[in-house]
Design a protein around this motif. Structure first.
Motif, mmCIF file in Angstrom:
data_model
loop_
_atom_site.group_PDB
_atom_site.id
_atom_site.type_symbol
_atom_site.label_atom_id
_atom_site.label_comp_id
_atom_site.label_asym_id
_atom_site.label_seq_id
_atom_site.Cartn_x
_atom_site.Cartn_y
_atom_site.Cartn_z
ATOM 1 N N ASP A 120 -25.726 -50.058 -0.059
ATOM 2 C CA ASP A 120 -26.708 -51.333 0.178
ATOM 3 C C ASP A 120 -26.079 -52.633 -0.049
ATOM 4 O O ASP A 120 -26.631 -53.541 0.535
ATOM 5 C CB ASP A 120 -27.904 -51.137 -0.724
ATOM 6 N N LEU A 121 -25.029 -52.637 -0.849
ATOM 7 C CA LEU A 121 -24.401 -53.863 -1.391
ATOM 8 C C LEU A 121 -22.943 -53.815 -1.788
ATOM 9 O O LEU A 121 -22.641 -52.897 -2.179
ATOM 10 C CB LEU A 121 -25.253 -54.173 -2.647
ATOM 11 N N ILE A 122 -22.151 -54.655 -1.124
ATOM 12 C CA ILE A 122 -20.695 -54.726 -1.513
ATOM 13 C C ILE A 122 -20.635 -55.662 -2.392
ATOM 14 O O ILE A 122 -21.016 -56.925 -2.181
ATOM 15 C CB ILE A 122 -19.642 -54.858 -0.346
ATOM 16 N N ILE A 123 -20.068 -55.590 -3.551
ATOM 17 C CA ILE A 123 -19.620 -56.652 -4.472
ATOM 18 C C ILE A 123 -18.122 -56.808 -4.505
ATOM 19 O O ILE A 123 -17.596 -55.674 -4.737
ATOM 20 C CB ILE A 123 -20.045 -56.305 -5.989
ATOM 21 N N LEU A 124 -17.575 -58.070 -4.252
ATOM 22 C CA LEU A 124 -16.211 -58.274 -4.518
ATOM 23 C C LEU A 124 -15.871 -59.560 -5.038
ATOM 24 O O LEU A 124 -16.605 -60.405 -4.872
ATOM 25 C CB LEU A 124 -15.541 -57.845 -3.208
ATOM 26 N N GLY A 125 -14.853 -59.787 -5.465
ATOM 27 C CA GLY A 125 -14.076 -61.029 -6.018
ATOM 28 C C GLY A 125 -13.783 -61.926 -4.870
ATOM 29 O O GLY A 125 -13.305 -61.665 -3.731
ATOM 30 N N THR A 126 -13.919 -63.241 -5.194
ATOM 31 C CA THR A 126 -13.365 -64.229 -4.121
ATOM 32 C C THR A 126 -12.851 -65.563 -4.936
ATOM 33 O O THR A 126 -13.309 -65.789 -6.065
ATOM 34 C CB THR A 126 -14.202 -64.680 -3.226
ATOM 35 N N GLY A 127 -11.553 -66.135 -4.695
ATOM 36 C CA GLY A 127 -11.297 -67.019 -5.684
ATOM 37 C C GLY A 127 -10.134 -67.619 -5.016
ATOM 38 O O GLY A 127 -9.301 -68.328 -6.011
ATOM 39 N N LYS A 128 -9.521 -67.269 -3.985
ATOM 40 C CA LYS A 128 -8.140 -67.879 -3.732
ATOM 41 C C LYS A 128 -8.155 -69.403 -3.505
ATOM 42 O O LYS A 128 -9.157 -69.796 -2.729
ATOM 43 C CB LYS A 128 -7.315 -67.149 -2.689
ATOM 44 N N ASP A 129 -7.004 -70.183 -3.761
ATOM 45 C CA ASP A 129 -7.183 -71.472 -3.282
ATOM 46 C C ASP A 129 -6.608 -71.623 -2.090
ATOM 47 O O ASP A 129 -6.417 -70.616 -1.328
ATOM 48 C CB ASP A 129 -6.344 -72.296 -4.252
ATOM 49 N N ILE A 130 -6.913 -72.847 -1.401
ATOM 50 C CA ILE A 130 -6.505 -72.959 0.226
ATOM 51 C C ILE A 130 -5.133 -72.302 0.400
ATOM 52 O O ILE A 130 -4.676 -71.935 1.414
ATOM 53 C CB ILE A 130 -6.880 -74.493 0.568
ATOM 54 N N ILE A 131 -4.060 -72.722 -0.293
ATOM 55 C CA ILE A 131 -2.806 -72.380 0.246
ATOM 56 C C ILE A 131 -2.583 -70.909 0.003
ATOM 57 O O ILE A 131 -2.045 -70.490 0.912
ATOM 58 C CB ILE A 131 -1.756 -72.955 -1.285
ATOM 59 N N ASP A 132 -3.057 -70.261 -0.996
ATOM 60 C CA ASP A 132 -3.106 -68.689 -1.145
ATOM 61 C C ASP A 132 -3.749 -68.225 0.085
ATOM 62 O O ASP A 132 -3.281 -67.131 1.000
ATOM 63 C CB ASP A 132 -3.793 -68.139 -2.468
#
Lengths: 157, 319
Positions: A120-132
């Motif tokens: 029902d739900l996918i949880i994941l991290g996000t946080g790369k800067d624009i260069i990455d």
């Protein structure tokens, strides 16, 4: 957290009985903390997924390719094991945890497994800067565009 | 160049298959495959250059490859991947060996030509390093298999890995070893020949050709392995490939040709190229320590700029 925030979380937890948590091993504490916040005291099935990225550039020696895959598999097992220990501790008796190790393109495998398992739900991290993001690409962006269910992104930086 | 790289891959790959069938430990095969496999193009071109009398080209390729590996490849990888983490134990071992190898090379260069006596010392030093590496790998492998036994429950994997399966020597593997070896010899011969010809047509010294064109070309396997492992977060493999490859390049890449015939030392190699190689080795460690055992993007830029400055000085000022 303000009052309406709790209401929202309660609503979310009612809707989600099967949650998939995808991680590459980074920001695990934040991701698990938010997942546990959502689950609260409800009986929930949690699937932890780690995808071994098997693609390598042209001209990578075959034996090195195999070594890389083995190293990543071992890393994935370690990560899933630490997730299992956290989610299946006596504190979280209501969680039924399953670890899954998949191989291929991370975003494609996460979406495919979510479809197969009917989460029902996918949880994941996000946080790369624009260069990455430019240089390495973003798994979370790809998942958001093709996921069969809700996606919750945990902002990690 | 493609023939050389692909042949080296086929050769090592099938040699490992045969080694496995003969009962040689997977650890020994794994270490040799990664350390030697990516360095075979440099080694092959150094040997072929020596046999065909272009010894300068061979030495140039080895020293040039080493500077490019540390400053160019690690620089690019750190810039693209954002950061390369290093384990202090493995890094210190590999780095000390790379530094020691550079010092051994300069020491023998001081005596003029690199003769067979130096070659024996260099090859013996490499055997010692390999033994040390295998010992460390065996310890690591024992620890991880113990850990794996404890962790393997409740995790669904795509397929069960084949373990302890008995292999037999495949005739195809033997054929591929021969094909790989022949390809390597022909490819290296073609590459060295083209390098010498191009140098004479363009009026460039052979040493410059070896230091830059052949050095960067033969390091393509290191580049792909280092960059992709840094992007996948396999940091030990990333930095280990570069340092292991540099040690092999000098001790075997110069040691074996010196066993066949004396390798002459150009004055500028002793006074500029080899010291730059040592400087880059030290700079790499300083940057890693400054970055808290990480090679970050700024460090990558510093390394890459160092390489550009070196190339500019070597080609336009000192040549």
């Amino acid at each position: 957290m303000p009052f309406y925030g709790y209401l929202y979380l309660l609503k979310v937890s009612e809707m989600h009985e099967k949650i998939m948590v995808a991680t590459m091993g980074e920001y695990m504490d934040e991701i698990m903390k938010y997942t546990l916040d959502i689950i609260q005291e409800r009986k929930t099935e949690v699937i932890g997924i780690y995808v071994v990225e098997t693609s390598t550039p042209f001209l990578t020696p075959k034996k090195v390719k195999e070594m890389m895959a083995t190293e990543l598999r071992d890393k994935g097992k370690e990560i899933l094991e630490s997730m299992r220990q956290e989610f299946q501790s006596s504190k979280h008796y209501m969680i039924n945890f399953r670890g899954m190790l998949r191989e291929g393109d991370p975003a494609e495998e996460i979406v495919k497994t979510a479809e197969e398992e009917g989460v029902d739900l996918i949880i994941l991290g996000t946080g790369k800067d624009i260069i990455d993001k430019r240089l390495l690409g973003s798994v979370s962006e790809k998942v958001v565009h093709s996921a069969p269910c809700n996606v919750m992104l945990i902002k990690t930086i | 160049m493609l023939i050389v790289i692909k042949s080296a891959d086929v050769f090592v790959d099938n040699l490992v298959e045969i080694g496995g069938a003969l009962g040689i430990s997977q650890i020994i095969l794994g270490v040799t495959a990664s350390a030697i496999g990516t360095s075979l193009p440099e080694f092959g071109s150094a040997v072929i250059a020596s046999l065909s009398g272009s010894t300068e080209l061979g030495v140039g390729t080895v020293i040039g490859s080493n500077i490019w590996n540390m400053a160019g490849i690690l620089g690019i990888s750190a810039i693209v991947a954002g950061s390369i983490r290093t384990g202090s134990e493995g890094l210190t071992r590999d780095w000390l060996m790379t530094l020691g190898t550079g010092l051994i090379l300069i020491f023998f260069m001081l005596f003029g030509d690199i003769t067979w006596t130096a070659a024996v010392v260099m090859i013996a030093a490499y055997c010692f390093y390999l033994w040390f590496l295998i010992k460390a790998q065996r310890k690591h492998s024992d620890e991880s298999s113990q850990q794996e036994e404890n962790e393997s429950h409740n995790i669904e994997t795509p397929e069960k890995q084949e373990k302890n399966s008995k292999k037999i020597i495949n005739k195809k593997s033997i054929a591929f070893v021969i094909v790989g070896f022949v390809g390597l010899v022909i490819g290296c011969r073609l590459m060295v020949y083209s390098g010498v010809e191009l140098a004479s047509i363009a009026g460039i010294p052979e040493m410059i050709m070896g230091l830059f064109t052949l050095a960067i070309g033969t390091s393509v396997p290191e580049l792909v392995v280092t960059l992709s492992s840094a992007m996948k977060g396999l940091h030990d493999l990333s930095i280990g490939t570069v340092l292991g490859s540099n040690t092999f390049n000098i001790l075997v890449g110069i040691g074996v040709p010196a066993l066949i015939m004396s390798v002459p030392v150009e004055r500028l190699s002793l006074t500029f190229d080899a010291p730059v190689m040592l400087f880059v080795t030290v700079l790499l460690m300083v940057l890693v320590r400054k970055g808290n055992m990480k090679l970050n993007r700024v460090a990558g830029i510093i390394l890459l700029v160092t390489y550009i400055v070196y190339a500019f000085l070597r080609i336009f000022v000192l040549a």
